[in-house]
Design a protein around this motif. Structure first.
Motif, PDB file in Angstrom:
ATOM      1  N   HIS A  33      -6.376  14.349  -2.444  1.00 57.65           N
ATOM      2  CA  HIS A  33      -6.197  14.725  -3.853  1.00 57.65           C
ATOM      3  C   HIS A  33      -5.116  13.901  -4.553  1.00 57.65           C
ATOM      4  O   HIS A  33      -4.930  14.026  -5.755  1.00 57.65           O
ATOM      5  N   ASP A  34      -4.394  13.040  -3.822  1.00 55.94           N
ATOM      6  CA  ASP A  34      -3.417  12.115  -4.404  1.00 55.94           C
ATOM      7  C   ASP A  34      -4.031  10.722  -4.411  1.00 55.94           C
ATOM      8  O   ASP A  34      -4.956  10.441  -3.664  1.00 55.94           O
ATOM      9  N   ALA A  35      -3.479   9.855  -5.220  1.00 57.14           N
ATOM     10  CA  ALA A  35      -3.997   8.479  -5.273  1.00 57.14           C
ATOM     11  C   ALA A  35      -3.383   7.626  -4.172  1.00 57.14           C
ATOM     12  O   ALA A  35      -2.199   7.725  -3.882  1.00 57.14           O
ATOM     13  N   THR A  36      -4.208   6.796  -3.564  1.00 60.52           N
ATOM     14  CA  THR A  36      -3.749   5.711  -2.712  1.00 60.52           C
ATOM     15  C   THR A  36      -3.810   4.467  -3.573  1.00 60.52           C
ATOM     16  O   THR A  36      -4.808   4.223  -4.250  1.00 60.52           O
ATOM     17  N   VAL A  37      -2.724   3.689  -3.567  1.00 60.34           N
ATOM     18  CA  VAL A  37      -2.638   2.546  -4.466  1.00 60.34           C
ATOM     19  C   VAL A  37      -2.306   1.292  -3.673  1.00 60.34           C
ATOM     20  O   VAL A  37      -1.486   1.319  -2.764  1.00 60.34           O
ATOM     21  N   GLY A  38      -2.948   0.188  -4.033  1.00 58.10           N
ATOM     22  CA  GLY A  38      -2.662  -1.115  -3.447  1.00 58.10           C
ATOM     23  C   GLY A  38      -2.370  -2.122  -4.541  1.00 58.10           C
ATOM     24  O   GLY A  38      -3.091  -2.180  -5.540  1.00 58.10           O
ATOM     25  N   PHE A  39      -1.282  -2.885  -4.362  1.00 56.72           N
ATOM     26  CA  PHE A  39      -0.882  -3.906  -5.324  1.00 56.72           C
ATOM     27  C   PHE A  39      -0.806  -5.258  -4.624  1.00 56.72           C
ATOM     28  O   PHE A  39       0.136  -5.510  -3.886  1.00 56.72           O
ATOM     29  N   LEU A  61       0.826  -1.205   0.000  1.00 53.19           N
ATOM     30  CA  LEU A  61       0.000   0.000   0.000  1.00 53.19           C
ATOM     31  C   LEU A  61       0.858   1.253   0.000  1.00 53.19           C
ATOM     32  O   LEU A  61       1.848   1.334   0.717  1.00 53.19           O
ATOM     33  N   ASP A  62       0.463   2.220  -0.804  1.00 55.56           N
ATOM     34  CA  ASP A  62       1.067   3.546  -0.801  1.00 55.56           C
ATOM     35  C   ASP A  62      -0.072   4.530  -0.595  1.00 55.56           C
ATOM     36  O   ASP A  62      -0.961   4.650  -1.445  1.00 55.56           O
ATOM     37  N   PHE A  63      -0.079   5.182   0.560  1.00 59.37           N
ATOM     38  CA  PHE A  63      -1.185   6.065   0.917  1.00 59.37           C
ATOM     39  C   PHE A  63      -1.018   7.439   0.293  1.00 59.37           C
ATOM     40  O   PHE A  63       0.077   7.990   0.246  1.00 59.37           O
ATOM     41  N   GLY A  64      -2.144   8.001  -0.159  1.00 58.41           N
ATOM     42  CA  GLY A  64      -2.157   9.354  -0.701  1.00 58.41           C
ATOM     43  C   GLY A  64      -3.163  10.201   0.042  1.00 58.41           C
ATOM     44  O   GLY A  64      -4.082   9.681   0.681  1.00 58.41           O
ATOM     45  N   ARG A  65      -2.978  11.496  -0.062  1.00 62.08           N
ATOM     46  CA  ARG A  65      -3.961  12.418   0.522  1.00 62.08           C
ATOM     47  C   ARG A  65      -5.244  12.352  -0.289  1.00 62.08           C
ATOM     48  O   ARG A  65      -5.335  11.645  -1.279  1.00 62.08           O
ATOM     49  N   PHE A  73      -9.306   9.806   4.239  1.00 59.96           N
ATOM     50  CA  PHE A  73      -8.666   8.694   4.947  1.00 59.96           C
ATOM     51  C   PHE A  73      -9.643   7.694   5.566  1.00 59.96           C
ATOM     52  O   PHE A  73      -9.465   6.494   5.405  1.00 59.96           O
ATOM     53  N   PRO A  74     -10.688   8.128   6.296  1.00 59.21           N
ATOM     54  CA  PRO A  74     -11.581   7.119   6.901  1.00 59.21           C
ATOM     55  C   PRO A  74     -12.221   6.202   5.846  1.00 59.21           C
ATOM     56  O   PRO A  74     -12.361   5.003   6.072  1.00 59.21           O
ATOM     57  N   GLU A  75     -12.584   6.744   4.698  1.00 57.12           N
ATOM     58  CA  GLU A  75     -13.154   5.921   3.634  1.00 57.12           C
ATOM     59  C   GLU A  75     -12.090   5.034   2.992  1.00 57.12           C
ATOM     60  O   GLU A  75     -12.393   3.927   2.547  1.00 57.12           O
ATOM     61  N   GLN A  76     -10.839   5.515   2.938  1.00 59.31           N
ATOM     62  CA  GLN A  76      -9.758   4.699   2.397  1.00 59.31           C
ATOM     63  C   GLN A  76      -9.591   3.434   3.234  1.00 59.31           C
ATOM     64  O   GLN A  76      -9.417   2.340   2.691  1.00 59.31           O
ATOM     65  N   LEU A  92      -7.388   4.559  -5.329  1.00 57.92           N
ATOM     66  CA  LEU A  92      -8.381   5.441  -4.739  1.00 57.92           C
ATOM     67  C   LEU A  92      -7.947   6.884  -4.954  1.00 57.92           C
ATOM     68  O   LEU A  92      -6.853   7.270  -4.546  1.00 57.92           O
ATOM     69  N   THR A  93      -8.808   7.677  -5.574  1.00 57.24           N
ATOM     70  CA  THR A  93      -8.527   9.100  -5.762  1.00 57.24           C
ATOM     71  C   THR A  93      -9.657   9.910  -5.139  1.00 57.24           C
ATOM     72  O   THR A  93     -10.813   9.505  -5.169  1.00 57.24           O
TER      73      THR A  93
END
Length: 125
Positions: free
Chosen positions: A41-47, A35-39, A67-70, A62-63
């Motif tokens: 307005h940034d993307a959070t990505v999971g591989f 996981l790489d978390f983003g704010r 955070f709570p929804e992420q 996720l764009t």
């Protein structure tokens, strides 16, 4: 991909496992979910990657998601790989610190916090 097929749902590309369980004596592979978390307005990505073959078996992006929804969407994504053992791995520095603490609290040994900084990123990449 063997045993999976791609399905698209919004920003989430997820595998769908066949309904039949593996044959007796065949264990399901461990899935590492990087996981790489983003704010917001940034993307959070999971591989998700299979441990044994190092094969990527899906992707979460996720764009514009607070955070709570992420946390909720990452939990949903993680459950797609059941009954395989899923180990979540994420950067626990800076922006990811609060999210990493939340996942460490939820999953204990099923979550690994890595500490990346600029020096280690340059070394590792």
């Amino acid at each position: 991909m063997p045993g999976t097929e791609e399905a698209t749902s919004g920003d989430m590309r997820t595998p769908r496992r066949k309904k039949t369980p593996p044959p007796m004596g065949v264990s399901l592979d461990t899935v590492y979910l990087g996981l790489d978390f983003g704010r917001k307005h940034d993307a959070t990505v999971g591989f998700p990657v299979l441990h044994r073959t190092r094969q990527q078996i899906g992707m979460l992006r996720l764009t514009q998601v607070p955070f709570p929804e992420q946390v909720q969407k990452i939990d949903e994504f993680k459950r797609l790989f059941a009954p395989a053992r899923v180990v979540m791995v994420a950067d626990g520095n800076g922006l990811g610190m609060d999210m990493a603490e939340e996942f460490a609290r939820r999953y204990g040994n099923g979550f690994v916090r890595v500490m990346w900084n600029q020096d280690t990123k340059e070394r590792d990449i």
